[in-house]
Design a protein around this motif. Structure first.
Motif, PDB file in Angstrom:
ATOM      1  N   ARG A  32       0.840  -1.204   0.000  1.00 57.92           N
ATOM      2  CA  ARG A  32       0.000   0.000   0.000  1.00 57.92           C
ATOM      3  C   ARG A  32       0.872   1.249   0.000  1.00 57.92           C
ATOM      4  O   ARG A  32       0.594   2.219  -0.712  1.00 57.92           O
ATOM      5  N   LEU A  33       1.960   1.229   0.762  1.00 57.71           N
ATOM      6  CA  LEU A  33       2.881   2.362   0.762  1.00 57.71           C
ATOM      7  C   LEU A  33       3.546   2.515  -0.604  1.00 57.71           C
ATOM      8  O   LEU A  33       3.705   3.625  -1.109  1.00 57.71           O
ATOM      9  N   TYR A  34       3.918   1.415  -1.221  1.00 58.81           N
ATOM     10  CA  TYR A  34       4.508   1.462  -2.561  1.00 58.81           C
ATOM     11  C   TYR A  34       3.525   2.086  -3.557  1.00 58.81           C
ATOM     12  O   TYR A  34       3.916   2.906  -4.392  1.00 58.81           O
ATOM     13  N   GLY A  35       2.249   1.730  -3.455  1.00 59.85           N
ATOM     14  CA  GLY A  35       1.233   2.323  -4.331  1.00 59.85           C
ATOM     15  C   GLY A  35       1.131   3.822  -4.129  1.00 59.85           C
ATOM     16  O   GLY A  35       1.040   4.591  -5.093  1.00 59.85           O
ATOM     17  N   TYR A  36       1.180   4.244  -2.863  1.00 61.34           N
ATOM     18  CA  TYR A  36       1.145   5.681  -2.576  1.00 61.34           C
ATOM     19  C   TYR A  36       2.350   6.390  -3.185  1.00 61.34           C
ATOM     20  O   TYR A  36       2.216   7.439  -3.819  1.00 61.34           O
ATOM     21  N   VAL A  37       3.536   5.835  -2.988  1.00 64.39           N
ATOM     22  CA  VAL A  37       4.754   6.457  -3.531  1.00 64.39           C
ATOM     23  C   VAL A  37       4.680   6.499  -5.057  1.00 64.39           C
ATOM     24  O   VAL A  37       5.045   7.503  -5.679  1.00 64.39           O
ATOM     25  N   ALA A  38       4.205   5.426  -5.659  1.00 61.24           N
ATOM     26  CA  ALA A  38       4.060   5.400  -7.118  1.00 61.24           C
ATOM     27  C   ALA A  38       3.076   6.473  -7.578  1.00 61.24           C
ATOM     28  O   ALA A  38       3.314   7.160  -8.580  1.00 61.24           O
ATOM     29  N   LEU A  39       1.992   6.652  -6.856  1.00 65.90           N
ATOM     30  CA  LEU A  39       0.984   7.643  -7.234  1.00 65.90           C
ATOM     31  C   LEU A  39       1.533   9.063  -7.146  1.00 65.90           C
ATOM     32  O   LEU A  39       1.420   9.840  -8.094  1.00 65.90           O
ATOM     33  N   ILE A  40       2.110   9.417  -6.027  1.00 66.40           N
ATOM     34  CA  ILE A  40       2.545  10.801  -5.859  1.00 66.40           C
ATOM     35  C   ILE A  40       3.745  11.118  -6.757  1.00 66.40           C
ATOM     36  O   ILE A  40       3.862  12.221  -7.281  1.00 66.40           O
ATOM     37  N   SER A  41       4.605  10.132  -6.990  1.00 61.86           N
ATOM     38  CA  SER A  41       5.757  10.405  -7.858  1.00 61.86           C
ATOM     39  C   SER A  41       5.329  10.488  -9.319  1.00 61.86           C
ATOM     40  O   SER A  41       5.797  11.363 -10.056  1.00 61.86           O
ATOM     41  N   TYR A  42       4.431   9.633  -9.755  1.00 66.30           N
ATOM     42  CA  TYR A  42       3.933   9.724 -11.127  1.00 66.30           C
ATOM     43  C   TYR A  42       3.139  11.021 -11.303  1.00 66.30           C
ATOM     44  O   TYR A  42       3.272  11.703 -12.320  1.00 66.30           O
ATOM     45  N   GLY A  43       2.345  11.372 -10.310  1.00 69.32           N
ATOM     46  CA  GLY A  43       1.603  12.632 -10.373  1.00 69.32           C
ATOM     47  C   GLY A  43       2.530  13.819 -10.523  1.00 69.32           C
ATOM     48  O   GLY A  43       2.258  14.744 -11.289  1.00 69.32           O
ATOM     49  N   ALA A  44       3.651  13.810  -9.813  1.00 67.02           N
ATOM     50  CA  ALA A  44       4.617  14.907  -9.929  1.00 67.02           C
ATOM     51  C   ALA A  44       5.209  14.971 -11.335  1.00 67.02           C
ATOM     52  O   ALA A  44       5.381  16.057 -11.894  1.00 67.02           O
ATOM     53  N   CYS A  45       5.490  13.810 -11.904  1.00 66.10           N
ATOM     54  CA  CYS A  45       6.014  13.790 -13.279  1.00 66.10           C
ATOM     55  C   CYS A  45       4.996  14.362 -14.262  1.00 66.10           C
ATOM     56  O   CYS A  45       5.336  15.181 -15.125  1.00 66.10           O
ATOM     57  N   VAL A  46       3.752  13.938 -14.142  1.00 69.52           N
ATOM     58  CA  VAL A  46       2.718  14.394 -15.076  1.00 69.52           C
ATOM     59  C   VAL A  46       2.436  15.883 -14.889  1.00 69.52           C
ATOM     60  O   VAL A  46       2.302  16.622 -15.869  1.00 69.52           O
ATOM     61  N   LEU A  47       2.362  16.342 -13.652  1.00 71.99           N
ATOM     62  CA  LEU A  47       2.126  17.762 -13.408  1.00 71.99           C
ATOM     63  C   LEU A  47       3.252  18.598 -14.005  1.00 71.99           C
ATOM     64  O   LEU A  47       3.009  19.645 -14.622  1.00 71.99           O
ATOM     65  N   SER A  48       4.479  18.132 -13.872  1.00 71.27           N
ATOM     66  CA  SER A  48       5.617  18.827 -14.477  1.00 71.27           C
ATOM     67  C   SER A  48       5.506  18.839 -16.001  1.00 71.27           C
ATOM     68  O   SER A  48       5.776  19.850 -16.648  1.00 71.27           O
ATOM     69  N   PHE A  49       5.108  17.716 -16.566  1.00 66.05           N
ATOM     70  CA  PHE A  49       4.916  17.625 -18.013  1.00 66.05           C
ATOM     71  C   PHE A  49       3.876  18.631 -18.493  1.00 66.05           C
ATOM     72  O   PHE A  49       4.060  19.283 -19.533  1.00 66.05           O
ATOM     73  N   LEU A  50       2.794  18.778 -17.749  1.00 64.24           N
ATOM     74  CA  LEU A  50       1.745  19.719 -18.155  1.00 64.24           C
ATOM     75  C   LEU A  50       2.261  21.154 -18.136  1.00 64.24           C
ATOM     76  O   LEU A  50       1.879  21.966 -18.987  1.00 64.24           O
ATOM     77  N   GLY A  51       3.121  21.469 -17.196  1.00 56.47           N
ATOM     78  CA  GLY A  51       3.761  22.783 -17.224  1.00 56.47           C
ATOM     79  C   GLY A  51       4.637  22.939 -18.455  1.00 56.47           C
ATOM     80  O   GLY A  51       4.678  24.006 -19.072  1.00 56.47           O
ATOM     81  N   ALA A  52       5.327  21.868 -18.828  1.00 55.59           N
ATOM     82  CA  ALA A  52       6.194  21.914 -20.006  1.00 55.59           C
ATOM     83  C   ALA A  52       5.397  22.126 -21.292  1.00 55.59           C
ATOM     84  O   ALA A  52       5.906  22.739 -22.245  1.00 55.59           O
ATOM     85  N   VAL A  53       4.168  21.652 -21.334  1.00 55.64           N
ATOM     86  CA  VAL A  53       3.311  21.908 -22.505  1.00 55.64           C
ATOM     87  C   VAL A  53       3.167  23.415 -22.700  1.00 55.64           C
ATOM     88  O   VAL A  53       3.310  23.937 -23.809  1.00 55.64           O
ATOM     89  N   HIS A  54       2.916  24.112 -21.615  1.00 54.17           N
ATOM     90  CA  HIS A  54       2.740  25.560 -21.698  1.00 54.17           C
ATOM     91  C   HIS A  54       4.054  26.275 -21.994  1.00 54.17           C
ATOM     92  O   HIS A  54       4.075  27.268 -22.720  1.00 54.17           O
ATOM     93  N   ALA A  55       5.144  25.779 -21.437  1.00 53.79           N
ATOM     94  CA  ALA A  55       6.447  26.375 -21.741  1.00 53.79           C
ATOM     95  C   ALA A  55       6.762  26.211 -23.220  1.00 53.79           C
ATOM     96  O   ALA A  55       7.229  27.153 -23.877  1.00 53.79           O
ATOM     97  N   GLY A  56       6.511  25.040 -23.763  1.00 45.01           N
ATOM     98  CA  GLY A  56       6.753  24.800 -25.179  1.00 45.01           C
ATOM     99  C   GLY A  56       5.922  25.704 -26.070  1.00 45.01           C
ATOM    100  O   GLY A  56       6.416  26.240 -27.070  1.00 45.01           O
ATOM    101  N   ALA A  57       4.669  25.897 -25.702  1.00 47.34           N
ATOM    102  CA  ALA A  57       3.811  26.787 -26.487  1.00 47.34           C
ATOM    103  C   ALA A  57       4.331  28.224 -26.424  1.00 47.34           C
ATOM    104  O   ALA A  57       4.343  28.931 -27.437  1.00 47.34           O
ATOM    105  N   ALA A  58       4.780  28.648 -25.267  1.00 46.95           N
ATOM    106  CA  ALA A  58       5.302  30.016 -25.122  1.00 46.95           C
ATOM    107  C   ALA A  58       6.602  30.197 -25.897  1.00 46.95           C
ATOM    108  O   ALA A  58       6.840  31.265 -26.481  1.00 46.95           O
ATOM    109  N   LEU A  59       7.437  29.178 -25.924  1.00 48.58           N
ATOM    110  CA  LEU A  59       8.729  29.287 -26.604  1.00 48.58           C
ATOM    111  C   LEU A  59       8.596  29.399 -28.122  1.00 48.58           C
ATOM    112  O   LEU A  59       9.537  29.814 -28.796  1.00 48.58           O
ATOM    113  N   ARG A  60       7.437  29.078 -28.640  1.00 48.49           N
ATOM    114  CA  ARG A  60       7.220  29.194 -30.080  1.00 48.49           C
ATOM    115  C   ARG A  60       6.986  30.638 -30.517  1.00 48.49           C
ATOM    116  O   ARG A  60       6.961  30.923 -31.705  1.00 48.49           O
TER     117      ARG A  60
END
Length: 142
Positions: A32-60
Motif C-alpha cells: 500500500r505504501l509502494y502504491g502511494y509512492v508510485a501515485l505521488i511520484s507519477y503525479g509529480a512527473c505528469v504535473l511537471s509535463f503539463l507545465g512543459a506543454v505551456h512552456a513549449g507553447a510560449a517558446l514558439r
C-alpha cells in the motif's frame, strides 16, 4: 483531437489507476505504501509535463512571453512541493495543482495559445487524476 493524443492521454491514466489500486488494496502495508509512492511520484512527473506543454507553447512565440514561461514553471514547483510535503497535504496540493493547470489550459485555449481540442482531452484526464489523488488521500495508507 489527434488520435495519438487521445491514445497517449488514456494510456497516461493507467499508472494513476494502478498506483491507486495498489495504495488502497495492496495485500500488505508495504504494498500500500509502494502504491502511494508510485501515485505521488507519477503525479509529480505528469504535473511537471503539463507545465512543459505551456512552456513549449510560449517558446514558439517571438518575443518569448516571460510571464507565460514563469506560469509554466509553477507546475513543476508545485509538484516538487507536493512531493516534499508527502502524505495527505502533498496529495491535496498536487490535486490543487492539477486543477490550476486545467484552469490555465482553458484560458490558454481561449487565447489561442493551445489547440481548441486540448481542454476536451484534459477535462476527463484531470477528473481521473483527481479521483485517484483524493481517494488515496482519504482512504489510503498515509
Amino acid at each position: 483531437m489527434p488520435a495519438m493524443a487521445l491514445i497517449l492521454g488514456i494510456a497516461s491514466a493507467i499508472p494513476f489507476a494502478a498506483a491507486t489500486a495498489g495504495a488502497l488494496f495492496g495485500h500488505s502495508p508495504a504494498l500500500r505504501l509502494y502504491g502511494y509512492v508510485a501515485l505521488i511520484s507519477y503525479g509529480a512527473c505528469v504535473l511537471s509535463f503539463l507545465g512543459a506543454v505551456h512552456a513549449g507553447a510560449a517558446l514558439r512565440e517571438t518575443p518569448v512571453p516571460a510571464a507565460r514561461l514563469a506560469t509554466a514553471a509553477a507546475a513543476p514547483l508545485l509538484a516538487w512541493l507536493a512531493l516534499a510535503l508527502g502524505e495527505g497535504n502533498g496529495l491535496l496540493l498536487m490535486a490543487a495543482g492539477f486543477l490550476a493547470v486545467l484552469a490555465y489550459d482553458i484560458v490558454a485555449t481561449r487565447r489561442g495559445w493551445l489547440p481548441a481540442w486540448y481542454p476536451r482531452l484534459r477535462w476527463p484526464l484531470t477528473g481521473v487524476t483527481l479521483v485517484c489523488l483524493l481517494a488515496v488521500r482519504q482512504l489510503g495508507p498515509v
